[in-house]
Design an enzyme around this catalytic site. Structure first.
Site, mmCIF file in Angstrom:
data_model
loop_
_atom_site.group_PDB
_atom_site.id
_atom_site.type_symbol
_atom_site.label_atom_id
_atom_site.label_comp_id
_atom_site.label_asym_id
_atom_site.label_seq_id
_atom_site.Cartn_x
_atom_site.Cartn_y
_atom_site.Cartn_z
ATOM 1 N N GLU A 101 0.769 -1.198 0.082
ATOM 2 C CA GLU A 101 0.091 0.014 0.099
ATOM 3 C C GLU A 101 0.918 1.088 0.133
ATOM 4 O O GLU A 101 1.935 1.181 0.380
ATOM 5 C CB GLU A 101 -0.938 -0.101 1.184
ATOM 6 N N ASP A 102 0.503 2.356 -0.254
ATOM 7 C CA ASP A 102 1.113 3.523 -0.292
ATOM 8 C C ASP A 102 0.854 4.370 0.950
ATOM 9 O O ASP A 102 1.718 4.714 1.517
ATOM 10 C CB ASP A 102 0.379 4.706 -1.599
ATOM 11 N N ASP A 105 -4.733 5.015 5.938
ATOM 12 C CA ASP A 105 -5.326 6.142 6.478
ATOM 13 C C ASP A 105 -6.547 5.858 7.751
ATOM 14 O O ASP A 105 -5.885 5.288 8.867
ATOM 15 C CB ASP A 105 -5.895 6.933 5.549
ATOM 16 N N PHE A 155 -2.800 15.698 4.430
ATOM 17 C CA PHE A 155 -2.977 15.211 3.238
ATOM 18 C C PHE A 155 -1.813 15.361 2.302
ATOM 19 O O PHE A 155 -1.252 16.552 1.890
ATOM 20 C CB PHE A 155 -4.230 15.895 2.591
ATOM 21 N N ARG A 168 1.277 12.209 -8.616
ATOM 22 C CA ARG A 168 1.609 10.761 -8.338
ATOM 23 C C ARG A 168 3.004 10.621 -9.051
ATOM 24 O O ARG A 168 3.923 9.975 -8.270
ATOM 25 C CB ARG A 168 1.022 9.839 -9.175
HETATM 26 P P1 IMP Z 1 -8.181 4.234 3.839
HETATM 27 O O1 IMP Z 1 -8.924 3.172 3.418
HETATM 28 O O2 IMP Z 1 -8.827 5.390 4.772
HETATM 29 O O3 IMP Z 1 -7.049 3.766 4.913
HETATM 30 O O4 IMP Z 1 -7.309 5.084 2.727
HETATM 31 C C1 IMP Z 1 -6.382 4.607 1.777
HETATM 32 C C2 IMP Z 1 -6.259 5.023 0.565
HETATM 33 O O5 IMP Z 1 -6.851 6.354 0.612
HETATM 34 C C3 IMP Z 1 -5.023 5.213 0.235
HETATM 35 O O6 IMP Z 1 -4.582 3.748 -0.514
HETATM 36 C C4 IMP Z 1 -4.638 6.364 -0.420
HETATM 37 O O7 IMP Z 1 -5.161 5.859 -2.097
HETATM 38 C C5 IMP Z 1 -6.094 7.503 -0.229
HETATM 39 N N1 IMP Z 1 -5.254 8.117 0.893
HETATM 40 C C6 IMP Z 1 -5.518 8.332 2.042
HETATM 41 N N2 IMP Z 1 -4.455 9.435 2.561
HETATM 42 C C7 IMP Z 1 -4.055 10.077 1.591
HETATM 43 C C8 IMP Z 1 -3.333 11.139 1.529
HETATM 44 O O8 IMP Z 1 -2.731 11.827 2.443
HETATM 45 N N3 IMP Z 1 -2.914 11.749 0.142
HETATM 46 C C9 IMP Z 1 -3.473 10.870 -0.936
HETATM 47 N N4 IMP Z 1 -4.144 9.726 -0.757
HETATM 48 C C10 IMP Z 1 -4.427 9.200 0.510
HETATM 49 MG MG MG Z 2 -4.112 3.364 -2.189
#
Ligand code: IMP
Ligand code: MG
Length: 177
Positions: A101-102, A105, A155, A168
């Site tokens: 994963e990148d 969150d 963010f 990206r």
């Molecule tokens: P989660 O399901 O809330 O954990 O969100 C995960 C996904 O939201 C990540 O894989 C990202 O693609 C996107 N995301 C969460 N935070 C950021 C951020 O700060 N910048 C850009 N994309 C984000």
């Molecule tokens: Mg992602």
């Protein structure tokens, strides 16, 4: 698109990003060893750049798979809803799997994916690596096995992470104030 690259503040520069990615690969090499196959699952689109850098430093025989999910739309806060766009995977039964994963969150995306992989594919082992860990924003019960950096609830963009599909391609991680 309402954001300008000039307004981006540096969080982790390119050298720092590359160094940390290499260190993560070394940790993964230690855990899985170099003799057993590893199926790496890259979660598109955000993980693409980190994943491709990471796997260059892995020592075991690697197979690379891609799945595609979307959880954000264009908002800067996680919706908590995961949209599965393509979850096609080969048989993973009794395989070692690494989900890349990148950023984690809320954790909703990863929780959904890990449940799916565990419950329908029954791998031998399934570990998670994320480049960034927004621990403070976590609502789902999930933690990565490896992560590059813990960050505040800001963010960020770059190194695969986007704002409205942009940024990206940046080789560093930055944020907008
Ligand atoms: P989660 O399901 O809330 O954990 O969100 C995960 C996904 O939201 C990540 O894989 C990202 O693609 C996107 N995301 C969460 N935070 C950021 C951020 O700060 N910048 C850009 N994309 C984000
Ligand atoms: Mg992602």
């Amino acid at each position: 698109m309402d954001k300008k690259i000039e307004d981006l503040k540096m969080l982790f520069d390119e050298e720092t990003v590359q160094k940390r990615t290499k260190e993560l690969a070394a940790q993964i090499n230690d855990v899985f060893g170099k003799n057993e196959d590893l199926t790496v699952i890259c979660v598109l689109k955000g993980s693409s750049i980190f994943c491709c850098d990471l796997i260059k430093h892995l020592k075991m025989p690697v197979q690379l798979e891609f799945i595609k999910v979307s959880s954000y739309g264009n908002a800067q806060v996680s919706s908590g809803h995961v949209k599965a766009l393509d979850l096609t995977l080969p048989a993973l039964k009794d395989k070692n799997v690494l989900v890349v994963e990148d950023i984690i969150d809320t954790g909703c995306t990863l929780k959904f994916l890990i449940d799916l992989i565990q419950n329908t594919h029954h791998p031998k082992a399934c570990k998670i690596v994320t480049f960034l860990n927004k621990k403070i924003a976590r609502t789902a019960q999930i933690e990565p096995d490896f992560y590059g950096f813990e960050i505040d609830n800001k963010f960020v963009v770059g190194y695969g992470l986007d704002y409205e599909g942009y940024f990206r391609n940046l080789p560093y991680i930055g944020y907008f104030e």
